[in-house]
Scaffold this motif. Structure first.
Motif, PDB file in Angstrom:
ATOM      1  N   ARG A  22      -8.093   3.538   2.080  1.00 29.63           N
ATOM      2  CA  ARG A  22      -7.115   2.824   2.996  1.00 29.63           C
ATOM      3  C   ARG A  22      -6.358   3.826   3.776  1.00 29.63           C
ATOM      4  O   ARG A  22      -6.259   4.940   3.515  1.00 29.63           O
ATOM      5  CB  ARG A  22      -6.348   2.032   2.218  1.00 29.63           C
ATOM      6  CG  ARG A  22      -7.087   0.660   1.445  1.00 29.63           C
ATOM      7  CD  ARG A  22      -6.121  -0.188   0.435  1.00 29.63           C
ATOM      8  NE  ARG A  22      -6.543  -1.128   0.050  1.00 29.63           N
ATOM      9  CZ  ARG A  22      -6.449  -2.073  -0.833  1.00 29.63           C
ATOM     10  NH1 ARG A  22      -5.154  -1.752  -1.353  1.00 29.63           N
ATOM     11  NH2 ARG A  22      -7.003  -3.089  -1.314  1.00 29.63           N
ATOM     12  N   LYS A  81     -10.248   1.875  -2.500  1.00 31.16           N
ATOM     13  CA  LYS A  81      -8.987   1.645  -2.155  1.00 31.16           C
ATOM     14  C   LYS A  81      -8.326   3.231  -1.699  1.00 31.16           C
ATOM     15  O   LYS A  81      -7.612   3.181  -0.771  1.00 31.16           O
ATOM     16  CB  LYS A  81      -8.055   1.318  -3.121  1.00 31.16           C
ATOM     17  CG  LYS A  81      -8.159  -0.074  -3.632  1.00 31.16           C
ATOM     18  CD  LYS A  81      -7.156  -0.626  -4.403  1.00 31.16           C
ATOM     19  CE  LYS A  81      -7.381  -2.175  -4.909  1.00 31.16           C
ATOM     20  NZ  LYS A  81      -6.502  -2.532  -5.805  1.00 31.16           N
ATOM     21  N   ASP A 110       1.097  -1.162   0.066  1.00 29.92           N
ATOM     22  CA  ASP A 110       0.014   0.120  -0.069  1.00 29.92           C
ATOM     23  C   ASP A 110       0.779   1.297   0.085  1.00 29.92           C
ATOM     24  O   ASP A 110       0.327   2.277  -0.526  1.00 29.92           O
ATOM     25  CB  ASP A 110      -0.888   0.041   1.378  1.00 29.92           C
ATOM     26  CG  ASP A 110      -2.028  -1.104   1.185  1.00 29.92           C
ATOM     27  OD1 ASP A 110      -2.127  -1.741  -0.045  1.00 29.92           O
ATOM     28  OD2 ASP A 110      -2.884  -1.169   2.056  1.00 29.92           O
ATOM     29  N   ASP A 158      -3.910   3.946  -5.517  1.00 29.98           N
ATOM     30  CA  ASP A 158      -4.913   3.649  -4.575  1.00 29.98           C
ATOM     31  C   ASP A 158      -5.610   5.027  -4.359  1.00 29.98           C
ATOM     32  O   ASP A 158      -6.969   4.889  -4.273  1.00 29.98           O
ATOM     33  CB  ASP A 158      -4.531   3.317  -3.141  1.00 29.98           C
ATOM     34  CG  ASP A 158      -3.888   1.971  -3.319  1.00 29.98           C
ATOM     35  OD1 ASP A 158      -4.214   1.205  -4.050  1.00 29.98           O
ATOM     36  OD2 ASP A 158      -3.426   1.470  -2.278  1.00 29.98           O
TER      37      ASP A 158
END
Length: 326
Positions: free
Chosen positions: A109, A106, A93, A100
Motif C-alpha cells: 500500500r 498490505k 493506513d 501493514d
C-alpha cells in the motif's frame, strides 16, 4: 640468493578493496508531487469504490431510479461517500503503517511502501473528513449530511479503538454498508422498508465475517502481526457468524419477494419470486470462497469468479424487471 617476496597479507587488502567495494544501501528515491498524488489516489482504494454503488439500492427498489433528478443526486452522494471513505482509509493506513508493513499484501500500500508520507496522509484524510460532510450540508439534504458525519465519526472511532473490540468491529463495518444503502433513500426522501434493511444488513455481515474468516485462515499462526483481534476470534466462531448472516439475509429476501405487493405482479413473469433463485445461488456461490478462506475483498471475489458475476447480473436483471413490473 635473492629471495622472492611472498604475496603476503600486506598486498591482499588493497586488491580486495579494489575488486569488492563495500555495498551500500541505495538512497531512497525522492518523492515527486505526481508520485504522491498517485499514491493518495491508490490509498483511497478505487477498487472499493464499487461498495458505494449501494447508494442506488433503495431508489432502485422503490422504482425511483429513473426519476429526472434521481441520478444527479445519487451521483453526488456517491462522490461524497467516496471522499468520506477515502478519508477513513488514509487515516487508518497512516495509523497501521507498521502493521501493514508486516503483511504480505498490505505492505505494498502507498503509505506502508513510503510512497505517501504519513503526515501527508493524516493531513489529506483529516481535510476530507471535515470538508465532505460540510459540503454535503450545502449540496444535499441535512439528513444526508448528518449520515455522512456519523459515518466518518464511527469509522474514525473504529480506526482508533473499536476495531480492537470483539463483535463490535463486525457491527461497525456492517453498519458502514447499511449507511451507504440508506444514504440513497435519504437523498431522495424514500422510506426504507424493514426487509430492505434486514437483507442489506445481514448480507453485509455475511461478507464482512467471511472476510474476517478468510484473514484468520490465511494468517493462522501470525495473525497478531497484522490484525491483533484475529487472535481473539476462532475460525469456528467466524464461520458460525457468516453462516448465520447468510441464512438471515436469504430469509429476509424471501419474505420480501414472496409477500403480497399490492395485488398481482403485473409483469410477464413473477420476476420478484424468481429472483429468489438467483439470490440464493449468489449466496451459495460466495459461500464457496468463504468456506475455502479466500473471500478477502468482496469486489475481488465477484470480479474474479465469472460464474458469480453472471449470477449477480442475472439477479440484477430479475430484480429490475420486478421493480419495473415488466
Amino acid at each position: 640468493m635473492t629471495e622472492t617476496a611472498p604475496l603476503g597479507n600486506a598486498t591482499r587488502p588493497p586488491l580486495l578493496e579494489q575488486r569488492t567495494p563495500h555495498r551500500r544501501t541505495p538512497p531512497p528515491r525522492p518523492r515527486t508531487l505526481t508520485g504522491v498524488l498517485r499514491g493518495l489516489l491508490r490509498a483511497g482504494r478505487p477498487k472499493q469504490w464499487v461498495k458505494n454503488v449501494l447508494v442506488v439500492a433503495a431508489p432502485a427498489a422503490a422504482g425511483r431510479l429513473l426519476d429526472p433528478h434521481a441520478l444527479p443526486r445519487l451521483a453526488l452522494v456517491f462522490a461524497l461517500f467516496t471522499a468520506c471513505a477515502a478519508a477513513v482509509y488514509l487515516i487508518n493506513d497512516a495509523r497501521d503503517v507498521e502493521a501493514d508493513r508486516a503483511h504480505p499484501a498490505k505492505r505494498h500500500r502507498p503509505i506502508a511502501a513510503g510512497q505517501v508520507p504519513v503526515p501527508v496522509a493524516y493531513a489529506v484524510g483529516g481535510a476530507l473528513a471535515v470538508l465532505t460532510p460540510a459540503a454535503a450540508a450545502r449540496l444535499t439534504s441535512p439528513p444526508v449530511a448528518a449520515l455522512l458525519a456519523a459515518y466518518v465519526g464511527m469509522q474514525l472511532a473504529y480506526c482508533v479503538s473499536l476495531k480492537h473490540v470483539l463483535v463490535v468491529d463486525l457491527a461497525v463495518v456492517t453498519t458502514g454498508f447499511l449507511m451507504r444503502a440508506a444514504a440513497g433513500g435519504l437523498a431522495l426522501g424514500i422510506p426504507l422498508s424493514r426487509w430492505f434493511l434486514i437483507t442489506t444488513g445481514f448480507g453485509a455481515l455475511f461478507m464482512v465475517s467471511a472476510k474476517r474468516y478468510s484473514e484468520a485462515v490465511q494468517m493462522a499462526g501470525n495473525a497478531g502481526a497484522t490484525r491483533a483481534l484475529l487472535t481473539e476470534y476462532t475460525t469456528g466462531y467466524l464461520r458460525f457468524v457468516w453462516q448465520l448472516a447468510a441464512g438471515v439475509a436469504v430469509l429476509g429476501y424471501c419474505l420480501w419477494a414472496l409477500e403480497d405487493h399490492h395485488g398481482p405482479h403485473g409483469g410477464l413473469l413473477p420476476w420478484r419470486q424468481l429472483s429468489v433463485v438467483a439470490f440464493i445461488l449468489a449466496i451459495l456461490r460466495y459461500a464457496v470462497f468463504a468456506d475455502r478462506g479466500t473471500a478477502g475483498e468482496p469486489e475481488e471475489v465477484v470480479l474474479r469468479d465469472r460464474a458469480l458475476a453472471l449470477i449477480a447480473l442475472t439477479w440484477l436483471a430479475m430484480y429490475g424487471l420486478a421493480v419495473a413490473r415488466w
